[in-house]
Design a protein around this motif. Structure first.
Motif, PDB file in Angstrom:
ATOM      1  N   ASN A  52       0.781  -1.270   0.028  1.00  9.24           N
ATOM      2  CA  ASN A  52      -0.183  -0.028   0.042  1.00  9.24           C
ATOM      3  C   ASN A  52       0.860   1.271   0.041  1.00  9.24           C
ATOM      4  O   ASN A  52       0.186   2.467  -0.282  1.00  9.24           O
ATOM      5  N   ASP A  53       2.164   1.241   0.335  1.00 14.33           N
ATOM      6  CA  ASP A  53       3.068   2.403   0.450  1.00 14.33           C
ATOM      7  C   ASP A  53       3.948   2.252  -0.815  1.00 14.33           C
ATOM      8  O   ASP A  53       4.545   1.469  -0.847  1.00 14.33           O
ATOM      9  N   SER A  54       3.872   3.376  -1.436  1.00  6.85           N
ATOM     10  CA  SER A  54       4.480   3.424  -2.701  1.00  6.85           C
ATOM     11  C   SER A  54       6.059   3.055  -2.530  1.00  6.85           C
ATOM     12  O   SER A  54       6.599   2.480  -3.461  1.00  6.85           O
ATOM     13  N   ARG A  55       6.574   3.558  -1.474  1.00  5.16           N
ATOM     14  CA  ARG A  55       7.973   3.250  -1.064  1.00  5.16           C
ATOM     15  C   ARG A  55       8.400   1.740  -0.622  1.00  5.16           C
ATOM     16  O   ARG A  55       9.273   1.277  -1.091  1.00  5.16           O
ATOM     17  N   SER A  56       7.486   1.467   0.111  1.00  2.00           N
ATOM     18  CA  SER A  56       7.608  -0.078   0.541  1.00  2.00           C
ATOM     19  C   SER A  56       7.288  -0.966  -0.645  1.00  2.00           C
ATOM     20  O   SER A  56       7.849  -2.207  -0.602  1.00  2.00           O
ATOM     21  N   ALA A  57       6.388  -0.580  -1.734  1.00  3.02           N
ATOM     22  CA  ALA A  57       6.007  -1.449  -2.705  1.00  3.02           C
ATOM     23  C   ALA A  57       7.415  -1.701  -3.598  1.00  3.02           C
ATOM     24  O   ALA A  57       7.457  -3.023  -3.973  1.00  3.02           O
ATOM     25  N   SER A  58       8.186  -0.806  -3.750  1.00  4.51           N
ATOM     26  CA  SER A  58       9.321  -1.171  -4.863  1.00  4.51           C
ATOM     27  C   SER A  58      10.302  -2.052  -4.013  1.00  4.51           C
ATOM     28  O   SER A  58      10.919  -2.942  -4.598  1.00  4.51           O
ATOM     29  N   ILE A  59      10.451  -1.834  -2.624  1.00  4.19           N
ATOM     30  CA  ILE A  59      11.376  -2.887  -1.588  1.00  4.19           C
ATOM     31  C   ILE A  59      10.812  -4.256  -1.886  1.00  4.19           C
ATOM     32  O   ILE A  59      11.631  -4.985  -1.873  1.00  4.19           O
ATOM     33  N   LEU A  60       9.346  -4.407  -1.607  1.00  3.94           N
ATOM     34  CA  LEU A  60       8.618  -5.551  -1.646  1.00  3.94           C
ATOM     35  C   LEU A  60       8.802  -6.265  -2.920  1.00  3.94           C
ATOM     36  O   LEU A  60       9.461  -7.452  -3.062  1.00  3.94           O
ATOM     37  N   ALA A  61       8.857  -5.413  -4.008  1.00  3.83           N
ATOM     38  CA  ALA A  61       8.904  -6.134  -5.376  1.00  3.83           C
ATOM     39  C   ALA A  61      10.451  -6.522  -5.705  1.00  3.83           C
ATOM     40  O   ALA A  61      10.682  -7.554  -6.232  1.00  3.83           O
ATOM     41  N   GLY A  62      11.529  -5.749  -5.175  1.00  3.32           N
ATOM     42  CA  GLY A  62      12.659  -6.059  -5.642  1.00  3.32           C
ATOM     43  C   GLY A  62      12.927  -7.371  -4.449  1.00  3.32           C
ATOM     44  O   GLY A  62      13.973  -8.195  -5.064  1.00  3.32           O
ATOM     45  N   LEU A  63      12.487  -7.329  -3.304  1.00  5.63           N
ATOM     46  CA  LEU A  63      12.754  -8.364  -2.402  1.00  5.63           C
ATOM     47  C   LEU A  63      12.196  -9.922  -3.017  1.00  5.63           C
ATOM     48  O   LEU A  63      12.970 -10.521  -3.098  1.00  5.63           O
ATOM     49  N   LYS A  64      11.144  -9.788  -3.573  1.00  7.74           N
ATOM     50  CA  LYS A  64      10.558 -10.788  -4.176  1.00  7.74           C
ATOM     51  C   LYS A  64      11.314 -11.393  -5.275  1.00  7.74           C
ATOM     52  O   LYS A  64      11.630 -12.588  -5.336  1.00  7.74           O
ATOM     53  N   LEU A  65      11.783 -10.446  -6.112  1.00  8.87           N
ATOM     54  CA  LEU A  65      12.575 -10.856  -7.375  1.00  8.87           C
ATOM     55  C   LEU A  65      13.869 -11.261  -7.094  1.00  8.87           C
ATOM     56  O   LEU A  65      14.162 -12.677  -7.653  1.00  8.87           O
ATOM     57  N   GLU A  66      14.674 -10.957  -5.988  1.00 10.39           N
ATOM     58  CA  GLU A  66      15.928 -11.381  -5.521  1.00 10.39           C
ATOM     59  C   GLU A  66      15.607 -12.800  -5.134  1.00 10.39           C
ATOM     60  O   GLU A  66      16.347 -13.736  -5.375  1.00 10.39           O
ATOM     61  N   ILE A  67      14.754 -12.787  -4.229  1.00  4.18           N
ATOM     62  CA  ILE A  67      14.506 -14.114  -3.412  1.00  4.18           C
ATOM     63  C   ILE A  67      13.929 -15.241  -4.413  1.00  4.18           C
ATOM     64  O   ILE A  67      14.554 -16.452  -4.387  1.00  4.18           O
ATOM     65  N   THR A  68      13.225 -14.911  -5.330  1.00  2.00           N
ATOM     66  CA  THR A  68      12.819 -15.799  -6.427  1.00  2.00           C
ATOM     67  C   THR A  68      13.643 -16.397  -7.302  1.00  2.00           C
ATOM     68  O   THR A  68      14.177 -17.587  -7.297  1.00  2.00           O
ATOM     69  N   ARG A  69      14.793 -15.377  -7.321  1.00  2.00           N
ATOM     70  CA  ARG A  69      16.078 -15.821  -8.482  1.00  2.00           C
ATOM     71  C   ARG A  69      16.929 -16.627  -7.622  1.00  2.00           C
ATOM     72  O   ARG A  69      17.589 -17.719  -7.948  1.00  2.00           O
ATOM     73  N   GLN A  70      16.960 -16.435  -6.260  1.00  5.24           N
ATOM     74  CA  GLN A  70      17.876 -17.316  -5.270  1.00  5.24           C
ATOM     75  C   GLN A  70      17.251 -18.707  -5.034  1.00  5.24           C
ATOM     76  O   GLN A  70      17.770 -19.857  -5.223  1.00  5.24           O
ATOM     77  N   VAL A  71      15.792 -18.654  -4.896  1.00  2.34           N
ATOM     78  CA  VAL A  71      15.238 -19.975  -4.847  1.00  2.34           C
ATOM     79  C   VAL A  71      15.624 -20.626  -6.106  1.00  2.34           C
ATOM     80  O   VAL A  71      15.760 -22.188  -6.110  1.00  2.34           O
ATOM     81  N   ARG A  72      15.332 -20.159  -7.328  1.00  4.91           N
ATOM     82  CA  ARG A  72      15.592 -21.144  -8.524  1.00  4.91           C
ATOM     83  C   ARG A  72      16.879 -21.458  -8.760  1.00  4.91           C
ATOM     84  O   ARG A  72      17.025 -22.567  -9.170  1.00  4.91           O
ATOM     85  N   GLU A  73      17.928 -20.717  -8.182  1.00  3.93           N
ATOM     86  CA  GLU A  73      19.301 -21.228  -8.346  1.00  3.93           C
ATOM     87  C   GLU A  73      19.662 -22.633  -7.163  1.00  3.93           C
ATOM     88  O   GLU A  73      20.062 -23.297  -7.726  1.00  3.93           O
ATOM     89  N   VAL A  74      19.014 -22.451  -5.952  1.00  7.02           N
ATOM     90  CA  VAL A  74      19.068 -23.467  -5.247  1.00  7.02           C
ATOM     91  C   VAL A  74      18.368 -24.624  -6.008  1.00  7.02           C
ATOM     92  O   VAL A  74      18.985 -25.631  -5.767  1.00  7.02           O
ATOM     93  N   LEU A  75      17.094 -24.334  -6.305  1.00  5.29           N
ATOM     94  CA  LEU A  75      16.509 -25.691  -6.803  1.00  5.29           C
ATOM     95  C   LEU A  75      17.479 -26.329  -8.188  1.00  5.29           C
ATOM     96  O   LEU A  75      17.346 -27.506  -8.226  1.00  5.29           O
ATOM     97  N   ALA A  76      17.814 -25.530  -8.930  1.00  6.34           N
ATOM     98  CA  ALA A  76      18.622 -25.834  -9.976  1.00  6.34           C
ATOM     99  C   ALA A  76      19.938 -26.740  -9.686  1.00  6.34           C
ATOM    100  O   ALA A  76      20.284 -27.522 -10.443  1.00  6.34           O
ATOM    101  N   SER A  77      20.444 -26.068  -8.617  1.00 14.29           N
ATOM    102  CA  SER A  77      21.842 -26.790  -8.235  1.00 14.29           C
ATOM    103  C   SER A  77      21.473 -28.090  -7.716  1.00 14.29           C
ATOM    104  O   SER A  77      22.621 -28.885  -7.844  1.00 14.29           O
ATOM    105  N   GLY A  78      20.577 -28.465  -7.247  1.00 14.40           N
ATOM    106  CA  GLY A  78      20.141 -29.879  -6.840  1.00 14.40           C
ATOM    107  C   GLY A  78      20.733 -30.048  -5.588  1.00 14.40           C
ATOM    108  O   GLY A  78      21.089 -31.093  -4.906  1.00 14.40           O
ATOM    109  N   LYS A  79      21.177 -29.070  -4.835  1.00 11.79           N
ATOM    110  CA  LYS A  79      21.943 -29.143  -3.613  1.00 11.79           C
ATOM    111  C   LYS A  79      21.195 -28.897  -2.123  1.00 11.79           C
ATOM    112  O   LYS A  79      21.600 -28.349  -1.310  1.00 11.79           O
ATOM    113  N   LEU A  80      19.865 -29.049  -2.440  1.00  9.97           N
ATOM    114  CA  LEU A  80      18.876 -28.748  -1.359  1.00  9.97           C
ATOM    115  C   LEU A  80      18.879 -29.937  -0.211  1.00  9.97           C
ATOM    116  O   LEU A  80      18.242 -30.824  -0.511  1.00  9.97           O
TER     117      LEU A  80
END
Length: 109
Positions: A52-80
């Motif tokens: 709801n807060d425009s400043r927080s919305a950009s933080i939230l979007a960036g955080l989600k993108l970075e975490i999603t990238r890292q999750v995909r990296e972990v899953l692709a590595s097969g080292k879970l």
């Protein structure tokens, strides 16, 4: 642990969240984006990363993108590996053999 107000979001917290999502994704039949949303709000206080807060919305979007990238990296590595598997791997071989190793069987037993 949650992110509180103006605390910095450190790389270790992001990596831990990504690992948690990857672990859950492995066992739950739920879309990755829903797991990311849930864990981000759980780990990084929803009041700070409110959409709801425009400043927080950009933080939230960036955080989600970075975490999603890292999750995909972990899953692709097969080292879970979960904490129990990791502890088991680290404790083998044990430093001391069992007490019965090297003893001969008693005759007449």
């Amino acid at each position: 642990m949650t992110h509180e107000y103006d605390d910095p979001i450190n790389p270790e917290a992001v990596a831990a969240a990504a690992r948690r999502i990857a672990e859950r994704h492995r066992v739950e039949d739920r879309p990755l984006d829903l797991l990311v949303e849930e864990v981000v709000l759980e780990r990084f206080c929803g009041c700070v990363t409110s959409a709801n807060d425009s400043r927080s919305a950009s933080i939230l979007a960036g955080l989600k993108l970075e975490i999603t990238r890292q999750v995909r990296e972990v899953l692709a590595s097969g080292k879970l590996i979960d904490e129990i598997d990791e502890a088991s791997i680290e404790s083998f071989p044990a430093s001391d053999p069992p007490a019965w190793v090297g003893h001969k069987a008693r005759k007449g037993s």
